[in-house]
Design a protein around this motif. Structure first.
Motif, PDB file in Angstrom:
ATOM      1  N   THR A   3       0.690  -1.244   0.085  1.00 48.70           N
ATOM      2  CA  THR A   3       0.062  -0.172   0.031  1.00 48.70           C
ATOM      3  C   THR A   3       0.809   1.237  -0.029  1.00 48.70           C
ATOM      4  O   THR A   3       1.934   1.235   0.788  1.00 48.70           O
ATOM      5  CB  THR A   3      -0.933   0.210   1.086  1.00 48.70           C
ATOM      6  OG1 THR A   3      -1.734  -1.147   1.312  1.00 48.70           O
ATOM      7  CG2 THR A   3      -1.975   1.140   1.342  1.00 48.70           C
ATOM      8  N   ILE A  17      -3.156   4.288  -3.013  1.00 48.28           N
ATOM      9  CA  ILE A  17      -3.134   3.319  -4.004  1.00 48.28           C
ATOM     10  C   ILE A  17      -2.472   1.995  -3.530  1.00 48.28           C
ATOM     11  O   ILE A  17      -1.751   2.203  -2.520  1.00 48.28           O
ATOM     12  CB  ILE A  17      -2.121   3.995  -4.923  1.00 48.28           C
ATOM     13  CG1 ILE A  17      -2.350   5.486  -5.612  1.00 48.28           C
ATOM     14  CG2 ILE A  17      -1.932   2.888  -6.047  1.00 48.28           C
ATOM     15  CD1 ILE A  17      -3.844   5.204  -6.388  1.00 48.28           C
ATOM     16  N   ARG A  19      -1.424  -1.704  -4.571  1.00 49.43           N
ATOM     17  CA  ARG A  19      -1.215  -2.619  -5.730  1.00 49.43           C
ATOM     18  C   ARG A  19      -1.805  -4.183  -5.202  1.00 49.43           C
ATOM     19  O   ARG A  19      -1.287  -4.825  -4.066  1.00 49.43           O
ATOM     20  CB  ARG A  19       0.490  -3.062  -5.621  1.00 49.43           C
ATOM     21  CG  ARG A  19       0.869  -3.985  -6.958  1.00 49.43           C
ATOM     22  CD  ARG A  19       2.025  -3.528  -7.364  1.00 49.43           C
ATOM     23  NE  ARG A  19       2.590  -4.431  -8.474  1.00 49.43           N
ATOM     24  CZ  ARG A  19       3.986  -3.953  -9.159  1.00 49.43           C
ATOM     25  NH1 ARG A  19       4.678  -3.350  -8.491  1.00 49.43           N
ATOM     26  NH2 ARG A  19       4.086  -4.813 -10.039  1.00 49.43           N
ATOM     27  N   TRP A  25      -3.784  -2.496  -9.855  1.00 43.19           N
ATOM     28  CA  TRP A  25      -3.756  -1.410  -8.672  1.00 43.19           C
ATOM     29  C   TRP A  25      -4.989  -0.986  -8.333  1.00 43.19           C
ATOM     30  O   TRP A  25      -6.095  -1.117  -9.721  1.00 43.19           O
ATOM     31  CB  TRP A  25      -2.806  -0.337  -9.104  1.00 43.19           C
ATOM     32  CG  TRP A  25      -1.556  -0.558  -9.172  1.00 43.19           C
ATOM     33  CD1 TRP A  25      -0.475  -0.212  -8.060  1.00 43.19           C
ATOM     34  CD2 TRP A  25      -0.835  -0.887 -10.277  1.00 43.19           C
ATOM     35  NE1 TRP A  25       0.733  -0.432  -8.471  1.00 43.19           N
ATOM     36  CE2 TRP A  25       0.634  -1.218  -9.955  1.00 43.19           C
ATOM     37  CE3 TRP A  25      -0.902  -1.459 -11.590  1.00 43.19           C
ATOM     38  CZ2 TRP A  25       1.748  -1.309 -10.811  1.00 43.19           C
ATOM     39  CZ3 TRP A  25      -0.087  -1.886 -12.212  1.00 43.19           C
ATOM     40  CH2 TRP A  25       1.379  -1.931 -11.861  1.00 43.19           C
ATOM     41  N   LEU A  62      -3.354   6.842  -9.514  1.00 42.11           N
ATOM     42  CA  LEU A  62      -2.986   5.541 -10.451  1.00 42.11           C
ATOM     43  C   LEU A  62      -1.935   5.609 -11.280  1.00 42.11           C
ATOM     44  O   LEU A  62      -1.135   4.874 -11.504  1.00 42.11           O
ATOM     45  CB  LEU A  62      -4.289   4.879 -11.062  1.00 42.11           C
ATOM     46  CG  LEU A  62      -5.395   4.462  -9.921  1.00 42.11           C
ATOM     47  CD1 LEU A  62      -6.682   4.088 -10.592  1.00 42.11           C
ATOM     48  CD2 LEU A  62      -4.700   3.068  -9.290  1.00 42.11           C
TER      49      LEU A  62
END
Length: 263
Positions: A3, A17, A19, A25, A62
């Motif tokens: 994170t 964001i 992953r 993502w 993103l």
């Protein structure tokens, strides 16, 4: 899973964001998913990215995270009519690389003018599913090498159908070919999933301007017409004037355009 909090920009509802998987993502805002990003390799080896986000802040976070995590160059494709999405990628440092026009192609030979088109003397059209695999792979490889030596294969419409690495033939049953007794001179690939799509029509360099491409189109479109399809679809790079002339000459109409962007 890792994170990465994003602290710049929004003051009240900071976007984070996460992953969530390899090349995937999520953008989170108050524990709610407000955007998703994906990356995948196309069959030509290039890495394409896409983002679906609720608002600009999620998109920008993103795009930033993906650009940092993924190796350059990165590519994406957008509908040119989607001005907001195009602007988002440009904010992320992507620039327009090329434009492809999507054409609707009539299949009725009476409308396309292909009703009386025949192959040149000594050339026959082998229907899809009946081509010799060795000769088909040979003409495909020869044409790809010729294109790569001139304008480059990446100038061709993006190939999005999965295929084994190193194998340039998607499905033997999708190809019709123009043949002489000892070799193939050209090929056409038609894939029907949701709608018929002409993914490739090409002729060996030394055999061009003989009407072979028109003969391949006449055969493929006639087959589609007899199967009940009123039109097919194809994409043409805006700089490919011979292909544009070929399709517009049989009544194909440009319906939309896609932009390929690169960072």
């Amino acid at each position: 899973m890792d994170t990465k909090p994003c602290t710049s920009g929004l003051s009240k509802n900071a976007v984070m964001i996460m992953r969530v998987a390899d090349r995937q993502w999520h953008a989170l805002e108050d524990d709610l998913v407000v955007g998703r990003g994906y990356a995948e390799h196309r069959p030509d080896g290039r890495l394409f990215v896409s983002i679906d986000a609720w608002h600009d802040a999620a998109f920008d976070r993103l795009a930033e995270a993906m650009s940092v995590a993924l190796p350059a160059p990165l590519y994406t494709v957008v509908d040119e009519a989607d001005v907001e999405l195009t602007a988002g990628w440009q904010r992320a440092g992507f620039t327009i690389r090329r434009r492809e026009w999507e054409y609707a192609v009539p299949t009725d030979p009476r409308g396309s003018g292909l009703d009386e088109v025949l192959p040149p003397p000594g050339v026959t059209i082998v229907p899809a599913g009946q081509a010799d695999e060795r000769l088909l792979r040979a003409v495909d490889r020869a044409i790809r090498d010729e294109v790569e030596a001139t304008i480059g294969w990446q100038s061709m419409p993006a190939e999005v159908i999965p295929r084994p690495e190193g194998d340039t033939i998607v499905d033997l049953t999708k190809y019709a070919v123009a043949a002489t007794p000892d070799r193939y001179l050209g090929l056409i690939r038609v894939v029907t999933v949701n709608r018929p799509r002409i993914g490739l029509v090409a002729v060996r360099a030394g055999e061009q301007r003989r009407g072979i491409a028109r003969s391949l189109l006449a055969h493929a479109l006639g087959t589609l017409h007899n199967s009940g399809f009123a039109q097919a679809w194809t994409e043409v790079h805006e700089s490919n004037r011979p292909a544009t002339a070929l399709f517009e000459g049989i009544g194909a109409r440009p319906m939309s355009s896609n932009l390929e962007l690169v960072r």
